[in-house]
Design an enzyme around this catalytic site. Structure first.
Site, short mmCIF file in Angstrom:
data_model
loop_
_atom_site.label_atom_id
_atom_site.label_comp_id
_atom_site.label_asym_id
_atom_site.label_seq_id
_atom_site.Cartn_x
_atom_site.Cartn_y
_atom_site.Cartn_z
N LYS A 1 -10.70 -5.23 -5.95
CA LYS A 1 -11.76 -4.23 -6.07
C LYS A 1 -11.28 -3.01 -6.86
O LYS A 1 -12.04 -2.41 -7.60
CB LYS A 1 -12.21 -3.77 -4.69
CG LYS A 1 -12.94 -4.83 -3.90
CD LYS A 1 -13.88 -4.19 -2.91
CE LYS A 1 -14.16 -5.11 -1.75
NZ LYS A 1 -13.18 -5.00 -0.66
N LYS B 1 -3.96 -10.89 -8.64
CA LYS B 1 -5.25 -11.43 -8.21
C LYS B 1 -6.38 -10.48 -8.58
O LYS B 1 -6.13 -9.30 -8.83
CB LYS B 1 -5.24 -11.65 -6.70
CG LYS B 1 -4.92 -10.36 -5.93
CD LYS B 1 -5.12 -10.48 -4.43
CE LYS B 1 -4.96 -9.12 -3.80
NZ LYS B 1 -5.54 -8.94 -2.51
N LYS C 1 0.83 -1.21 0.00
CA LYS C 1 0.00 0.00 0.00
C LYS C 1 0.86 1.26 0.00
O LYS C 1 0.50 2.26 -0.62
CB LYS C 1 -0.97 -0.01 1.18
CG LYS C 1 -2.13 -0.96 0.90
CD LYS C 1 -3.03 -1.13 2.10
CE LYS C 1 -4.09 -2.19 1.81
NZ LYS C 1 -4.79 -2.61 3.00
P1 AMP Z 1 -11.07 -7.10 0.77
O1 AMP Z 1 -11.62 -7.00 -0.61
O2 AMP Z 1 -9.59 -6.86 0.81
O3 AMP Z 1 -11.85 -6.34 1.79
O4 AMP Z 1 -11.18 -8.64 1.14
C1 AMP Z 1 -12.36 -9.27 1.56
C2 AMP Z 1 -12.17 -10.76 1.55
O5 AMP Z 1 -12.04 -11.25 0.22
C3 AMP Z 1 -10.90 -11.22 2.30
O6 AMP Z 1 -11.21 -12.41 3.00
C4 AMP Z 1 -9.91 -11.50 1.20
O7 AMP Z 1 -8.98 -12.49 1.57
C5 AMP Z 1 -10.83 -12.03 0.09
N1 AMP Z 1 -10.26 -11.78 -1.24
C6 AMP Z 1 -10.06 -10.57 -1.84
N2 AMP Z 1 -9.52 -10.75 -3.07
C7 AMP Z 1 -9.35 -12.08 -3.26
C8 AMP Z 1 -8.87 -12.92 -4.33
N3 AMP Z 1 -8.46 -12.41 -5.49
N4 AMP Z 1 -8.86 -14.26 -4.14
C9 AMP Z 1 -9.29 -14.82 -2.99
N5 AMP Z 1 -9.78 -14.10 -1.95
C10 AMP Z 1 -9.82 -12.76 -2.07
#
Ligand code: AMP
Length: 347
Positions: A213, A210, A128
């Site tokens: 968002k 990966k 970040k």
């Molecule tokens: P976040 O979008 O960072 O708030 O993540 C929310 C949840 O989604 C967390 O448990 C992350 O580990 C999971 N997550 C986000 N992106 C991925 C991805 N590309 N593959 C698997 N899990 C993901």
């Protein structure tokens, strides 16, 4: 190590103490296939077996998204997408992080036990800082501390997350153990959880990194994408002219397409394309067309359901209020133990 707790019944079926589960998703944009397969798929299965606390992590989002003008709409979207995917607000505590004020108190105490050196070594912090060097705030540095507070505030044992969260969970165990050693046993050790043993990482369609968002948007499949956009993104996925030797290993970007196919297509379909690949007669155009149609069949019902849920703002507010009540009750019980263990209960 695990402590028994008075379970807060989160739904009509629960009366006895069950293992506690906690997880959250930041309202920083549209949810995608990575969120679904890394986190939400597990939430939906776990809601019947565990005492679950699932939150929209709005405080975490402030570390990178300080502009709050879209926050309410984004919080509503994350809630609606979770419900559209199958989460039942009657069975779980579905709430918004900022509605549970004890989080801030526990975060404060845990910050006294988290050292600058270990926080600076966190991979997500370093990423970040690299992406946004002009906003390296203290909240970003202590992000894993806040996440620990969210989890242990409910004395959770299991945390369904994707692979990207592995290091944060290790830190949560460190901070929980440090508290227990310093002040006495209050917290269980939280474990990252996935039903299939290994944590999941859903790759982006361009084979680099990966699904996310905010980054890589054309290579990420969002649960809100139209059928047309889904087809367009899948058809753009990187391929090559195909294998020249039978049973050749797959390059990463081809492996990724197969991985995505395994998530949404039938085993027979996957097997057919695997056989074609191994026999050197695979047509990547056909593979991607099939994947695109299977993605459309998977995403379209979730998208349509989300749109319907979002129409009912009052209903969403009601769900959040009810979720906050459940989370506040559990947080209140834990904080009594925390204050007593720390000797902060003067009268
Ligand atoms: P976040 O979008 O960072 O708030 O993540 C929310 C949840 O989604 C967390 O448990 C992350 O580990 C999971 N997550 C986000 N992106 C991925 C991805 N590309 N593959 C698997 N899990 C993901």
């Amino acid at each position: 190590m695990e402590k028994k707790r008075d379970s807060t019944p989160a739904g009509p079926n629960e009366s006895v103490s069950r293992q506690i589960v906690m997880s959250g998703i930041r309202p920083t944009g549209f949810l995608h296939l990575g969120n679904y397969f890394g986190a939400m798929r597990n939430y939906i299965k776990m809601q019947d077996e565990f005492d679950c606390f699932f939150m929209v992590a709005d405080l975490h989002s402030l570390t990178t998204h300080p502009d709050t003008r879209e926050l309410k709409a984004n919080v509503h979207r994350v809630l609606a997408e979770n419900i559209a995917c199958g989460l039942d607000p009657e069975k779980v505590a579905l709430y918004c992080q900022s509605q549970v004020h004890e989080t801030a108190e526990l975060y404060l105490y845990l910050n006294m036990m988290a050292y600058k050196g270990e926080l600076e070594k966190t991979t997500t912090f370093k990423d970040k800082v690299r992406l946004n060097p002009e906003n390296v705030n203290a909240g970003l540095l202590t992000y894993p501390v806040l996440q620990t507070a969210d989890i242990i505030l409910h004395r959770a044992s299991y945390v369904p997350v994707g692979k990207d969260q592995e290091q944060h969970l290790e830190m949560a165990r460190t901070f929980a153990n440090r508290f227990n050693h310093r002040y006495g046993e209050v917290f269980p050790e939280p474990q990252a959880f996935n039903y299939n043993q290994n944590l999941v990482k859903v790759p982006s369609l361009d084979g680099a990194g990966k699904m996310s968002k905010s980054e890589n948007q054309m290579a990420t499949l969002y649960l809100a994408d139209s059928d047309e956009i889904i087809r367009k993104k899948v058809m753009k996925a990187k391929t090559d002219s195909g294998p020249t030797e039978k049973n050749a290993p797959k390059p990463d970007y081809i492996e990724n397409i197969f991985l995505l196919m395994k998530l949404v297509s039938s085993p027979a379909t996957v097997q057919q394309f695997e056989d074609d690949y191994n026999n050197c007669n695979i047509r990547y155009g056909d593979l991607k067309k099939q994947l695109a149609e299977d993605m459309v069949s998977f995403i379209a019902p979730i998208r349509n359901k989300t749109d319907a849920i979002l129409q009912d703002e009052k209903g969403l507010e009601q769900i959040m209020r009810k979720g906050a009540e459940k989370a506040n009750k559990s947080a209140g019980e834990t904080m009594k133990l925390v204050r007593a263990a720390m000797g902060l209960n003067y009268f």
